[in-house]
Each structure stands twice: as structure tokens, then as C-alpha cells.
Design a protein around this motif. Structure first.
Motif, mmCIF file in Angstrom:
data_model
loop_
_atom_site.group_PDB
_atom_site.id
_atom_site.type_symbol
_atom_site.label_atom_id
_atom_site.label_comp_id
_atom_site.label_asym_id
_atom_site.label_seq_id
_atom_site.Cartn_x
_atom_site.Cartn_y
_atom_site.Cartn_z
ATOM 1 N N ASP A 121 41.100 43.290 29.215
ATOM 2 C CA ASP A 121 42.374 42.695 28.789
ATOM 3 C C ASP A 121 43.400 43.781 28.467
ATOM 4 N N ALA A 122 42.951 44.832 27.808
ATOM 5 C CA ALA A 122 43.875 45.917 27.444
ATOM 6 C C ALA A 122 44.429 46.593 28.697
ATOM 7 N N GLY A 123 43.560 46.808 29.673
ATOM 8 C CA GLY A 123 43.993 47.447 30.928
ATOM 9 C C GLY A 123 45.023 46.601 31.655
ATOM 10 N N ILE A 124 44.754 45.301 31.721
ATOM 11 C CA ILE A 124 45.693 44.397 32.414
ATOM 12 C C ILE A 124 47.022 44.345 31.655
ATOM 13 N N GLN A 125 46.929 44.279 30.323
ATOM 14 C CA GLN A 125 48.154 44.220 29.509
ATOM 15 C C GLN A 125 49.006 45.475 29.707
ATOM 16 N N ASP A 126 48.364 46.638 29.778
ATOM 17 C CA ASP A 126 49.084 47.898 30.038
ATOM 18 C C ASP A 126 49.904 47.803 31.312
ATOM 19 N N VAL A 127 49.293 47.250 32.341
ATOM 20 C CA VAL A 127 49.996 47.153 33.628
ATOM 21 C C VAL A 127 51.210 46.231 33.478
ATOM 22 N N ILE A 128 51.006 45.106 32.803
ATOM 23 C CA ILE A 128 52.122 44.167 32.638
ATOM 24 C C ILE A 128 53.234 44.819 31.813
ATOM 25 N N ASP A 129 52.849 45.521 30.757
ATOM 26 C CA ASP A 129 53.856 46.188 29.912
ATOM 27 C C ASP A 129 54.635 47.240 30.689
ATOM 28 N N SER A 130 53.943 47.949 31.564
ATOM 29 C CA SER A 130 54.606 49.037 32.306
ATOM 30 C C SER A 130 55.373 48.497 33.506
ATOM 31 N N ALA A 131 55.018 47.279 33.945
ATOM 32 C CA ALA A 131 55.612 46.673 35.142
ATOM 33 C C ALA A 131 55.401 47.507 36.404
ATOM 34 N N ALA A 132 54.440 48.424 36.370
ATOM 35 C CA ALA A 132 54.129 49.229 37.569
ATOM 36 C C ALA A 132 53.028 48.511 38.342
ATOM 37 N N PHE A 133 53.414 47.443 39.028
ATOM 38 C CA PHE A 133 52.404 46.567 39.638
ATOM 39 C C PHE A 133 51.843 47.120 40.939
ATOM 40 N N VAL A 134 52.662 47.907 41.621
ATOM 41 C CA VAL A 134 52.247 48.459 42.903
ATOM 42 C C VAL A 134 52.353 49.980 42.833
ATOM 43 N N LYS A 135 51.303 50.653 43.267
ATOM 44 C CA LYS A 135 51.252 52.127 43.252
ATOM 45 C C LYS A 135 51.539 52.691 41.862
ATOM 46 N N GLY A 136 51.068 52.026 40.833
ATOM 47 C CA GLY A 136 51.276 52.509 39.475
ATOM 48 C C GLY A 136 50.246 53.571 39.107
ATOM 49 N N PRO A 137 50.407 54.136 37.905
ATOM 50 C CA PRO A 137 49.469 55.181 37.461
ATOM 51 C C PRO A 137 48.030 54.685 37.321
ATOM 52 N N LYS A 138 47.836 53.393 37.067
ATOM 53 C CA LYS A 138 46.468 52.860 36.954
ATOM 54 C C LYS A 138 45.689 53.066 38.245
ATOM 55 N N VAL A 139 46.395 52.937 39.356
ATOM 56 C CA VAL A 139 45.721 53.080 40.647
ATOM 57 C C VAL A 139 45.266 54.532 40.820
#
Ligand SMILES: *Cc1c(COP(=O)(O)O)cnc(C)c1O
Length: 371
Positions: A16-34
Motif C-alpha cells: 500500500d505504501a509503495g502504491i501510495q508513493d506512486v500516486i503522490d508523485s504522479a510519476a505513473f509512467v517511467k517513474g523512479p519506482k520502475v
């Protein structure tokens, strides 16, 4: 067959924390998580390059595009497998050449590969079926002898280890020139949608495949080659990054369930437990019985009546699939594959099986076999 809900609940906070980070950053495509996940998977597998893509089938397609194969080039793949390998070969205008598998391990039979090589052969695509590596040492030697590429389909075998005669060990997907994997939810490392990755140790191939996965683009809006659009999205990368540290535990849980099944079925005359490939660990994407002494379909129905799912992977070999019928092949050409298609049965296999469930499944199978 799988219990993804219980697995999620055990690491809910991390996911949940990982998914929330992505939503907060709005980096949905080619973001730092990838990129984070890419680096963590490089460390885990030992692959020099991991290229995250949209799914396992795309990974296979991009791999073959990266090798620059041309229409008419032949690609050898086993006939007893999931359709994806033959599918991408056909889509690219290449010629699929299918070979038989080994009755025990259900993996590509290397002697059959040798017989199938022609002057037009360019690549071999072994599938590490159900979670153990094909006979990679023999296959790599054969490929080298004939100057062929090897693209491993490791979609079912992430984390399996292969030990070479010299003692060196490598992970499934990092042995051939290119390896491909899938993060489909039910795979051993699954995300919550579609995902996949390509592995290679070759810098040039990595750069080329990375560009192909991104519209053939190296410099923005300059397209140096024909590409596709295939990417792992950031939310899936967050899920995978949370699950990757648990992959070895997940594998151990599958192996423990498999050992329970093995022990329960070892003296049952109606069943053969999965044969093991020498020199490879088995990560049990599936636990697949060969039902030789009783009616497979009746056994499956009996299990269904007791609330136990069992699946047939795979009921029809590639050479008998309607879309792939080919005058080069006829019924009976691939006896082991055809026999397997008629007798395999996969039991529930996942990370959450407890002894009570295993006892219920095994005693039900044994009782139905005795009937
Ligand atoms: C799952 C799978 C694929 C395809 O993966 P997707 O992510 O579903 O495209 C390819 N080959 C094998 C052996 C698989 O099990």
C-alpha cells in the motif's frame, strides 16, 4: 489454484505504501519506482541489464526484434508449452520450428533440438516449464556450435538456479543471450496487472531492446528502428519492489508444498510426480502430475466436486493448435508432448498452502485414484 489475497495481506503495508508513493508523485509512467525495481531485480538475478516491459509476451517479442531476425529465419521452441513463444515468432514473420520435450522433466529435449537445426535456424527459445530450467549447459553448447542465439522463456522460473559442470551457478533467464520473464499476477513474482522484463548481459543488445520497447526511440522523437510501446507501469513496479524481497520465501513455500505432494504420491501407482531436471532447482510455478493409471478427466471432476481446483497445462501442443497447423507436422510427430497433453494435471500451488489444505488435497487425490 492460487491465493493472492492472503499473500497480499501479509505484506499489505509495504504494498500500500509503495502504491501510495506512486500516486503522490504522479510519476505513473517511467517513474523512479520502475528504475528502483529494475536495479533491485538486477541485483537479485545477477543480470547486467534488466529491461522492464509491459508483459512476458512483449518481452519475448522485443527479444526477437532485438536480435534482428528476418522473415524466413527459423526459431526452435518446444511444442509442449504456453502459446506465447510460437505466437511472437509467427507475428514477426519468422518460422516457428517445434521440437519434442522430455517425458520426465517436460522441458525441451536437446536431442530433438539438434535434429531440428537447419541452415535457416537463427535462434532457440527454451521454456523453463513449470519452474525448472531446461538442460541449459547442453543447449548453450549446441547453440555455440551452430552460432545460434538462445532466448530463454523464464516466465515460469524466476529465481530458479542452474549449476554448470564447473560449479558456476546462474539464474534462469540469465544464461542465454537474452532471458524473458512475466509478472502476471499468478506467476512466482506477480504484480497486480500485467508486467514483464527482459534480462541480458550484452550492453549493445540491452540498448537496442530498451529503444525497441520505447517506439524505437533513443533521442526523443527520433526513431532509429521500428519499435513497440511496452512498459512496466510505476504502480506495478511498486508492487513488485515490495514483493521482490520475499521472493526467496515464496519459492521456499512452493518447494515445501511440492515436497509434501511428492511424499504423498510417491507410492501411488496411478500417478507420476514431476521429474527433476539435473542441475536445476525447481521453483514450482506449477506442480504437475502425470496421471497414467486412472482417468485424468474423471480425477479432475472428482477433485472439483470436493472443491479442489486442478488445471490442465497444456491440453493441446503447439503443432496441434488450429492457428499453427502446418503441413510439416502431423499427429504422432512429438510423442512425449502428445502423451503429456493427454495426462498432465496441475494441483493447487502457491505460497499460502498449509498442511491442512495439503492433507485435504492429497488424501482426496489418493482416494479418487483408488476408486
Ligand atoms: C505467462 C507466460 C508467458 C507470457 O507472459 P504474459 O505476461 O502473460 O504475456 C510466456 N511464456 C510462458 C511459459 C508463460 O508461462
Amino acid at each position: 489454484m492460487v491465493d493472492l489475497q492472503s499473500q497480499y495481506l501479509r505484506i499489505k503495508q509495504e504494498i500500500d505504501a509503495g502504491i501510495q508513493d506512486v500516486i503522490d508523485s504522479a510519476a505513473f509512467v517511467k517513474g523512479p519506482k520502475v528504475t528502483d525495481f529494475q536495479h533491485h531485480l538486477e541485483a537479485y538475478t545477477g543480470a547486467r541489464h534488466v529491461i522492464p516491459v509491459g508483459n512476458g509476451t512483449d518481452a519475448l517479442q522485443i527479444a526477437l526484434m532485438g536480435l534482428g531476425l528476418r522473415p524466413g529465419d527459423e526459431v526452435i521452441t518446444p511444442t509442449f508449452t504456453f502459446i506465447a513463444t510460437a505466437e511472437v515468432v509467427a507475428l514477426l514473420g519468422l518460422t516457428p520450428v517445434v521440437v519434442d520435450v522430455d517425458w520426465e522433466t517436460m522441458n525441451m529435449d536437446i536431442a530433438s533440438v539438434r535434429r531440428a537445426i537447419t541452415p535457416r535456424t537463427k535462434a532457440i527459445v527454451p521454456v523453463h516449464l513449470f519452474g525448472q530450467c531446461a538442460d541449459m549447459e547442453a543447449l548453450m553448447a549446441l547453440a555455440e556450435e551452430h552460432h545460434l542465439y538462445v532466448v530463454e522463456d523464464a516466465c515460469q522460473a524466476i529465481g530458479a538456479r542452474y549449476t554448470f559442470a564447473n560449479g558456476e551457478t546462474k539464474q534462469a533467464g540469465t544464461i542465454g543471450h537474452i532471458g524473458c520473464t512475466s509478472f502476471f499476477p499468478s506467476k512466482n513474482l506477480g504484480c497486480y496487472g500485467d508486467g514483464g522484463a527482459i534480462f541480458t548481459n550484452d550492453d549493445e543488445l540491452a540498448a537496442k531492446m530498451r529503444a525497441i520497447a520505447n517506439h524505437g526511440m533513443v533521442v526523443r522523437y527520433h526513431h532509429d528502428m521500428i519499435g513497440v510501446n511496452s512498459r512496466l507501469d510505476s504502480i506495478q513496479a511498486a508492487v513488485l519492489d515490495a514483493k521482490l524481497p520475499h521472493l526467496d520465501e515464496y519459492i521456499a513455500a512452493r518447494q515445501k508444498a511440492a515436497a509434501y505432494y511428492d511424499e504423498a504420491f510417491k507410492d501411488c501407482p496411478a500417478l507420476l510426480v514431476p521429474g527433476r531436471q539435473a542441475h536445476s532447482t525447481h521453483v514450482f510455478h506449477q506442480y504437475t502430475l502425470r496421471v497414467t493409471g486412472t482417468d485424468r478427466d474423471k480425477l479432475r471432476e472428482g477433485l472439483a466436486e470436493r472443491g479442489i481446483p486442478a488445471m490442465i497445462y497444456y491440453p493441446v501442443p503447439l503443432h496441434q493448435q488450429k492457428a499453427y497447423l502446418d503441413p510439416r507436422y502431423k499427429d504422432g510427430d512429438f510423442p512425449a508432448a502428445e502423451k503429456l497433453a493427454a495426462c498432465v494435471l496441475s494441483l493447487p500451488m502457491h505460497t499460502e498452502l498449509d498442511n491442512e489444505q495439503l492433507e485435504y488435497i492429497t488424501s482426496s487425490v489418493l482416494a479418487l485414484c483408488r476408486k
